[in-house]
Write a protein that holds these residues in place. Structure first.
Motif, short mmCIF file in Angstrom:
data_model
loop_
_atom_site.label_atom_id
_atom_site.label_comp_id
_atom_site.label_asym_id
_atom_site.label_seq_id
_atom_site.Cartn_x
_atom_site.Cartn_y
_atom_site.Cartn_z
N ALA A 1 2.57 -6.39 -6.72
CA ALA A 1 2.55 -6.99 -5.38
C ALA A 1 3.14 -8.39 -5.49
N VAL B 1 -6.65 3.80 -1.80
CA VAL B 1 -5.29 3.28 -1.85
C VAL B 1 -4.44 4.20 -0.99
N ASN C 1 5.31 2.91 -2.19
CA ASN C 1 4.66 1.78 -1.52
C ASN C 1 3.23 2.18 -1.20
N VAL C 2 2.30 1.33 -1.59
CA VAL C 2 0.89 1.65 -1.37
C VAL C 2 0.17 0.45 -0.77
N ARG C 3 -0.98 0.75 -0.16
CA ARG C 3 -1.80 -0.32 0.41
C ARG C 3 -3.21 -0.22 -0.14
N ALA C 4 -3.65 -1.24 -0.87
CA ALA C 4 -5.03 -1.30 -1.36
C ALA C 4 -5.85 -2.03 -0.30
N LYS C 5 -7.12 -2.36 -0.62
CA LYS C 5 -8.00 -2.93 0.42
C LYS C 5 -7.39 -4.18 1.07
N ASP C 6 -6.93 -5.14 0.24
CA ASP C 6 -6.44 -6.36 0.87
C ASP C 6 -5.06 -6.80 0.41
N PHE C 7 -4.28 -5.88 -0.13
CA PHE C 7 -2.88 -6.20 -0.44
C PHE C 7 -2.05 -4.92 -0.53
N SER C 8 -0.72 -5.10 -0.43
CA SER C 8 0.20 -3.96 -0.52
C SER C 8 1.19 -4.21 -1.65
N HIS D 1 2.22 5.27 1.25
CA HIS D 1 3.14 5.39 2.38
C HIS D 1 3.61 6.82 2.52
N ASN E 1 1.23 8.61 -6.53
CA ASN E 1 1.32 7.20 -6.15
C ASN E 1 2.48 6.48 -6.82
#
Ligand code: BTN
Length: 235
Positions: A217, A229, A194-201, A232, A190
């Motif tokens: 973020a 998580v 670039n990563v995406r968690a439940k409600d933000f990137s 990308h 990781n």
């Protein structure tokens, strides 16, 4: 603490190897830790309440370790599985936070840790001789066979994994120590992505001793301690 070497048990079939050990712990019939593998599971469970489906080529195993509760222990388990798989695979392996073992961006093994009384039950599923996966998961799953072109004896992989758990847990004294964290960070897929968690990137920038992932973020550092998580280009 559990003394090593662990005793081992082989089962033809079971609902879930994690459930099997949890029952022994609750009945107080588990003595000093145990490692179990099953040829098949009828109700395998994954992280986040998911179902874990396993074919004949999959290793389903669990280990009960008596230890002090530590939030990062599930990341230490990933280090042990990494070490066990390195014995067989001369390929780059990485850890996708918190504890998926991946190679060439696809998942090779998953871990489900559960706390019962003074024990941590560590369940590990490893895709060993699987030749293909369902359409639903084929874009994100791989196996030792698909990576190396070789077939493996599932019991041999189980034994190597048990050894790797004993060595890793003893080396880091039953906890996710600073040294374990440093090793983990060097393997974590990781970090820097670039990563995406439940409600933000954002961009994953660090892992902490409590096992949480730090994501930057919009200029703010935020901690994620559980959940999914997405990375990308991985999954
Ligand atoms: C995950 O990636 O979501 C974790 C998968 C863990 C699966 C293993 S298979 C052996 C043990 N028994 C279970 O029911 N689950 C774990």
């Amino acid at each position: 603490m559990t003394n090593f070497p662990l005793a081992t048990v082989y089962l033809e079939s079971v609902d879930s190897t994690n459930n099997y050990l949890k029952r022994l712990i609750k009945e107080s019939t588990l003595e000093n830790g145990l490692a179990v593998m099953a040829k098949s599971q009828s109700s395998g469970r994954g992280r986040l309440g998911r179902t874990w489906l396993s074919g004949e080529g999959t290793l389903c195993m669990s280990i009960a370790i008596k230890n002090k509760y530590s939030e990062g222990f599930t990341l230490l388990a990933a280090l042990a599985v990494y070490e066990g798989l390195k014995v067989f695979l001369d390929l780059p392996l990485e850890i996708k936070w918190p504890n998926d073992i991946i190679s060439v961006n696809k998942k090779l093994a998953g871990i489900l840790c559960e706390r019962v009384n003074e024990y941590t039950v560590i369940g590990v599923g490893i895709n060993i001789n699987d030749k293909s996966f369902s359409d639903e998961i084929s874009h994100k799953a791989t196996s030792m066979y698909l990576l190396s072109g070789k077939e493996y004896k599932v019991k041999e992989v189980f034994k190597a994994l048990v050894k790797a758990f004993e060595n890793t847990i003893e080396k880091y004294d039953y906890g996710f120590t600073k040294e374990a964290l440093a090793k983990y960070k060097g393997l974590c897929a990781n970090i820097g992505k670039n990563v995406r968690a439940k409600d933000f990137s954002g961009v994953a920038v660090d892992v902490l001793e409590n096992g949480s992932l730090t994501i930057e973020a919009e200029g703010v550092l935020r901690q994620v301690s559980s959940g999914e998580v997405v990375v990308h280009d991985i999954y």
